[in-house]
Design a protein around this motif. Structure first.
Motif, PDB file in Angstrom:
ATOM      1  N   UNK A 142      -2.100  23.973  32.698  1.00  0.00           N
ATOM      2  CA  UNK A 142      -2.289  24.953  32.188  1.00  0.00           C
ATOM      3  C   UNK A 142      -4.076  24.874  31.603  1.00  0.00           C
ATOM      4  N   UNK A 143      -3.879  26.312  30.580  1.00  0.00           N
ATOM      5  CA  UNK A 143      -5.266  26.391  30.174  1.00  0.00           C
ATOM      6  C   UNK A 143      -4.623  26.048  28.634  1.00  0.00           C
ATOM      7  N   UNK A 144      -5.583  25.094  28.272  1.00  0.00           N
ATOM      8  CA  UNK A 144      -5.289  24.709  26.685  1.00  0.00           C
ATOM      9  C   UNK A 144      -5.953  25.564  25.310  1.00  0.00           C
ATOM     10  N   UNK A 145      -5.445  25.129  24.527  1.00  0.00           N
ATOM     11  CA  UNK A 145      -5.764  26.048  23.117  1.00  0.00           C
ATOM     12  C   UNK A 145      -6.512  25.450  22.482  1.00  0.00           C
ATOM     13  N   UNK A 146      -7.654  26.188  22.405  1.00  0.00           N
ATOM     14  CA  UNK A 146      -8.820  25.822  22.061  1.00  0.00           C
ATOM     15  C   UNK A 146      -9.025  25.587  20.898  1.00  0.00           C
ATOM     16  N   UNK A 147      -8.931  26.698  20.091  1.00  0.00           N
ATOM     17  CA  UNK A 147      -8.476  26.810  18.866  1.00  0.00           C
ATOM     18  C   UNK A 147      -7.756  25.318  17.934  1.00  0.00           C
ATOM     19  N   UNK A 148      -6.564  24.940  18.834  1.00  0.00           N
ATOM     20  CA  UNK A 148      -5.653  23.746  18.228  1.00  0.00           C
ATOM     21  C   UNK A 148      -6.807  22.336  18.399  1.00  0.00           C
ATOM     22  N   UNK A 149      -7.855  22.531  19.846  1.00  0.00           N
ATOM     23  CA  UNK A 149      -9.029  21.663  20.582  1.00  0.00           C
ATOM     24  C   UNK A 149      -9.590  21.123  18.860  1.00  0.00           C
ATOM     25  N   UNK A 150     -10.027  22.090  18.649  1.00  0.00           N
ATOM     26  CA  UNK A 150     -11.432  22.568  17.483  1.00  0.00           C
ATOM     27  C   UNK A 150     -11.188  21.781  16.588  1.00  0.00           C
ATOM     28  N   UNK A 151      -9.452  21.740  15.869  1.00  0.00           N
ATOM     29  CA  UNK A 151      -9.133  21.409  15.070  1.00  0.00           C
ATOM     30  C   UNK A 151      -9.235  19.661  15.620  1.00  0.00           C
ATOM     31  N   UNK A 152      -8.248  19.988  16.288  1.00  0.00           N
ATOM     32  CA  UNK A 152      -8.331  18.188  16.482  1.00  0.00           C
ATOM     33  C   UNK A 152      -9.374  17.683  16.828  1.00  0.00           C
ATOM     34  N   UNK A 153     -10.545  18.303  17.606  1.00  0.00           N
ATOM     35  CA  UNK A 153     -11.751  16.986  17.545  1.00  0.00           C
ATOM     36  C   UNK A 153     -12.211  16.192  16.703  1.00  0.00           C
ATOM     37  N   UNK A 154     -12.172  17.553  15.649  1.00  0.00           N
ATOM     38  CA  UNK A 154     -13.014  17.749  14.630  1.00  0.00           C
ATOM     39  C   UNK A 154     -12.575  16.872  13.329  1.00  0.00           C
ATOM     40  N   UNK A 155     -10.643  15.934  13.697  1.00  0.00           N
ATOM     41  CA  UNK A 155     -10.341  15.690  12.773  1.00  0.00           C
ATOM     42  C   UNK A 155     -10.608  13.738  13.185  1.00  0.00           C
ATOM     43  N   UNK A 156     -10.978  13.971  14.631  1.00  0.00           N
ATOM     44  CA  UNK A 156     -10.788  12.651  16.018  1.00  0.00           C
ATOM     45  C   UNK A 156     -12.220  11.617  15.434  1.00  0.00           C
ATOM     46  N   UNK A 157     -13.644  13.180  15.550  1.00  0.00           N
ATOM     47  CA  UNK A 157     -14.458  13.120  15.150  1.00  0.00           C
ATOM     48  C   UNK A 157     -15.028  11.957  13.513  1.00  0.00           C
ATOM     49  N   UNK A 158     -14.211  12.894  12.868  1.00  0.00           N
ATOM     50  CA  UNK A 158     -14.110  11.882  11.759  1.00  0.00           C
ATOM     51  C   UNK A 158     -13.869  10.222  11.409  1.00  0.00           C
ATOM     52  N   UNK A 159     -12.573  10.506  12.157  1.00  0.00           N
ATOM     53  CA  UNK A 159     -12.222   8.948  12.018  1.00  0.00           C
ATOM     54  C   UNK A 159     -12.842   8.294  13.125  1.00  0.00           C
ATOM     55  N   UNK A 160     -13.876   8.725  13.709  1.00  0.00           N
ATOM     56  CA  UNK A 160     -14.190   7.320  14.534  1.00  0.00           C
ATOM     57  C   UNK A 160     -16.063   7.586  13.798  1.00  0.00           C
ATOM     58  N   UNK A 161     -16.217   8.423  12.979  1.00  0.00           N
ATOM     59  CA  UNK A 161     -17.361   8.321  12.297  1.00  0.00           C
ATOM     60  C   UNK A 161     -17.300   6.987  11.350  1.00  0.00           C
ATOM     61  N   UNK A 162     -16.011   7.082  10.673  1.00  0.00           N
ATOM     62  CA  UNK A 162     -15.394   6.030   9.609  1.00  0.00           C
ATOM     63  C   UNK A 162     -15.513   4.710  10.716  1.00  0.00           C
ATOM     64  N   UNK A 163     -14.859   4.276  11.417  1.00  0.00           N
ATOM     65  CA  UNK A 163     -14.582   3.659  12.259  1.00  0.00           C
ATOM     66  C   UNK A 163     -13.497   3.147  12.089  1.00  0.00           C
ATOM     67  N   UNK A 164     -12.357   2.479  13.867  1.00  0.00           N
ATOM     68  CA  UNK A 164     -11.144   2.011  13.185  1.00  0.00           C
ATOM     69  C   UNK A 164     -10.947   0.963  12.986  1.00  0.00           C
ATOM     70  N   UNK A 165     -12.131  -0.371  12.477  1.00  0.00           N
ATOM     71  CA  UNK A 165     -11.949  -1.371  11.821  1.00  0.00           C
ATOM     72  C   UNK A 165     -11.422  -0.971  10.689  1.00  0.00           C
ATOM     73  N   UNK A 166     -12.738  -0.143   9.794  1.00  0.00           N
ATOM     74  CA  UNK A 166     -12.496  -0.106   8.610  1.00  0.00           C
ATOM     75  C   UNK A 166     -11.470   0.483   7.926  1.00  0.00           C
ATOM     76  N   UNK A 167     -11.086   1.648   9.134  1.00  0.00           N
ATOM     77  CA  UNK A 167      -9.575   2.234   8.998  1.00  0.00           C
ATOM     78  C   UNK A 167      -8.286   1.198   8.772  1.00  0.00           C
ATOM     79  N   UNK A 168      -8.459   0.638   9.748  1.00  0.00           N
ATOM     80  CA  UNK A 168      -7.097  -0.416   9.886  1.00  0.00           C
ATOM     81  C   UNK A 168      -7.338  -1.575   8.369  1.00  0.00           C
TER      82      UNK A 168
END
Length: 407
Positions: free
Chosen positions: A292-318
Motif C-alpha cells: 500500500x501507500x508508503x509512509x513518506x516521513x518514515x522513509x525520509x528519515x530512513x534514507x537519511x540514515x542509509x545515505x550517511x552509512x553509504x557516505x562512510x562506506x561499509x568496509x570502513x564501518x565494519x
C-alpha cells in the motif's frame, strides 16, 4: 561512580580507550548525529540507532516545504511515488546488491511474511511435485518474529492442498528441507553465519534460503550478489540509524524477480496503479514487492540514515565494528566478565553479550549510571557497538561500570 583508571585494577585503562578514539579514522562521523548528552554511554545502537542530523533536516524540509507547501503534488513533483525504490538503490551498496533489487517498505515482519511465501511458491515451481508438503526450517533460537511469521504461514497454508510443515531440529541436516529462514547475525551472541557457504549448502540440498539481515545491515560487509542470495530482508532502525519503527527492506535477486508472486497485493505494486478499474497486474522488478501507500516521513528519515552509512562506506564501518568488538572482549576478559561473543570474524562486531544471573537489575543500575545497554532473557546484557556513534571510552566505561556493580 567513577571510571576505573588504576592500572592495578585493569590493564586496559581509560587512557588506552582515549588513545584509540584519538586515532579512530571514523571518530569525526559522530558529529553527524544529535547527541545532547556527551557523557551518556549509549551502548544500545544495535536496538535503536542515534538520530542523524541530516534526518532532522530532511524531515523538517519534507514537512514544512513539501507536505505543507506542495501537498498532494509532492507525490509527483518530489518523487514520493518511487521513494521506496530510490531508498533501496541507496541501500544496495551497503549489502552487496545491485540497483533495482531492493525496496524499502513496511516492517520487517511484513517483508519476511512476503519472502517466506515467495520462497515456498518458488520452490513448488522448481520442484514440480506440487502435491507434497513444503518443509520450512528455522532454528528454535531464531529471532521471535521470524519464528512467528513461519508458524503463522503454516497455519494459513496448511488447510489447503499443499501444507507447510515447520521444523526446528537445527540446520545441520537440510535433507528434505525446502525453505530455510535464518539470521546472518545471531541477535543474542552476535555469531556471524557463513553466508556464502550456507547459501550454497542450502542450494545443494534443494532449499531456498531467506536471510534476515536485521542485525547485520549497516555493520557487516555483506555481498548478497557474490553469495548467490536470492531473498533477504532486514530493518533500518539499528545500525542504519533510520529512526524508531523505520521501514524495513526487501531484497529480491534480479534473476528471480519475474518469477515472484508475492502474497500481499496492493496498488503500489500494480503496473499502472492509477488505472483503477484494471485487474491486478504486478509491475516489473522488485517494485512488485510493494503493497500500500508508503509512509513518506518514515522513509525520509530512513534514507537519511542509509545515505550517511553509504557516505562512510561499509568496509570502513565494519572495520571499526571489529575493532570495537575486540576491544570490548579484551576489557571484558580482564574484568572477569562472562561473555558468549566470539572474536571477529566469527562474530559480527555489532554487539557483545555479557551474561549474569541478575541481568535485569544490572541493566537498571547501569542506566542510573548513564550507561544504556540492552537485555535479553534470561541473563544476557547486550553491549551495542554502533560504529558511527560509539567511542572506545564508552565501551570502557560501560564494562568497567558493570564490573564495579557486580563486585
Amino acid at each position: 561512580m567513577t571510571d576505573r583508571t588504576d592500572d592495578d585494577v585493569a590493564m586496559i585503562t581509560r587512557a588506552d580507550a582515549e588513545a584509540c578514539d584519538a586515532t579512530d579514522p571514523l571518530a569525526h562521523w559522530r558529529d553527524e548525529f544529535v547527541i545532547p548528552d556527551d557523557h551518556l554511554a549509549y551502548l544500545d545502537g544495535n536496538s535503536l540507532g542515534r538520530t542523524p542530523k541530516r534526518a532532522v533536516d530532511a524531515l523538517r524540509h519534507v514537512v514544512e516545504q513539501q507536505w505543507a507547501g506542495d501537498l498532494i503534488a509532492s507525490w509527483w513533483e518530489h518523487g514520493w511515488l518511487d521513494l521506496p525504490l530510490r531508498a533501496g538503490d541507496t541501500l544496495a551498496p551497503l549489502i552487496g546488491a545491485l540497483p533495482g533489487e531492493i525496496a524499502v517498505h513496511d516492517s520487517t515482519t511484513v517483508c519476511l511474511f512476503q519472502l517466506v511465501n515467495v520462497a515456498i511458491d518458488l520452490h513448488r515451481t522448481r520442484d514440480g511435485d506440487v502435491g507434497r508438503p513444503i518443509v520450512v526450517a528455522v532454528e528454535a533460537t531464531e529471532f521471535p518474529t521470524d519464528r512467528y511469521v513461519i508458524d503463522g504461514i503454516s497455519v494459513l497454508r496448511s488447510p489447503g492442498d499443499v501444507p507447510v510443515v515447520v521444523v526446528r531440529h537445527g540446520l545441520d541436516d537440510l535433507q528434505g528441507v525446502d525453505v530455510v529462514v535464518r539470521s546472518l547475525v545471531d541477535y543474542r551472541t552476535a555469531r556471524l553465519a557463513a553466508i556464502v557457504e550456507e547459501t550454497r549448502r542450502a542450494n545443494d540440498a534443494g532449499a531456498i534460503t531467506v536471510w534476515d539481515l536485521s542485525h547485520a545491515a549497516g555493520v557487516v560487509a555483506v555481498d548478497l550478489e557474490g553469495a548467490g542470495v536470492e531473498l533477504a530482508a532486514g530493518c533500518t532502525y539499528k545500525f542504519l540509524n533510520g529512526g524508531p519503527g523505520a521501514p524495513a527492506f526487501t531484497y529480491v535477486r534480479r534473476s528471480v524477480q519475474d518469477d515472484v508472486v508475492q502474497p500481499i497485493w496492493g496498488w503500489f505494486a500494480q503496473r499502472d496503479q492509477f488505472a483503477m478499474d484494471r485487474a491486478f497486474d504486478p509491475r516489473d522488478g522488485v517494485g512488485r514487492m510493494l503493497n500500500g501507500t508508503p509512509g513518506i516521513l518514515g522513509l525520509t528519515a530512513a534514507v537519511a540514515g542509509i545515505s550517511l552509512a553509504a557516505d562512510v562506506g561499509i568496509d570502513a564501518i565494519a572495520g571499526k565494528a571489529a575493532r570495537l568488538s575486540d576491544f570490548a572482549l579484551d576489557v571484558a576478559g580482564e574484568l572477569g566478565l562472562t561473555c558468549s561473543t566470539l572474536r571477529t570474524p566469527a562474530s559480527s562486531g555489532g554487539h557483545v553479550s555479557i551474561h549474569h544471573d541478575d541481568a535485569t537489575e544490572l541493566q537498571r543500575r547501569l542506566a542510573s549510571e548513564r550507561v544504556i545497554v540492552d537485555k535479553r532473557d534470561p541473563d544476557v546484557l547486550r553491549f551495542g557497538l554502533s560504529p558511527l556513534t560509539t567511542r572506545f571510552v564508552d565501551v570502557h566505561r560501560g564494562l568497567t561500570t558493570l564490573a564495579d556493580l557486580i563486585a
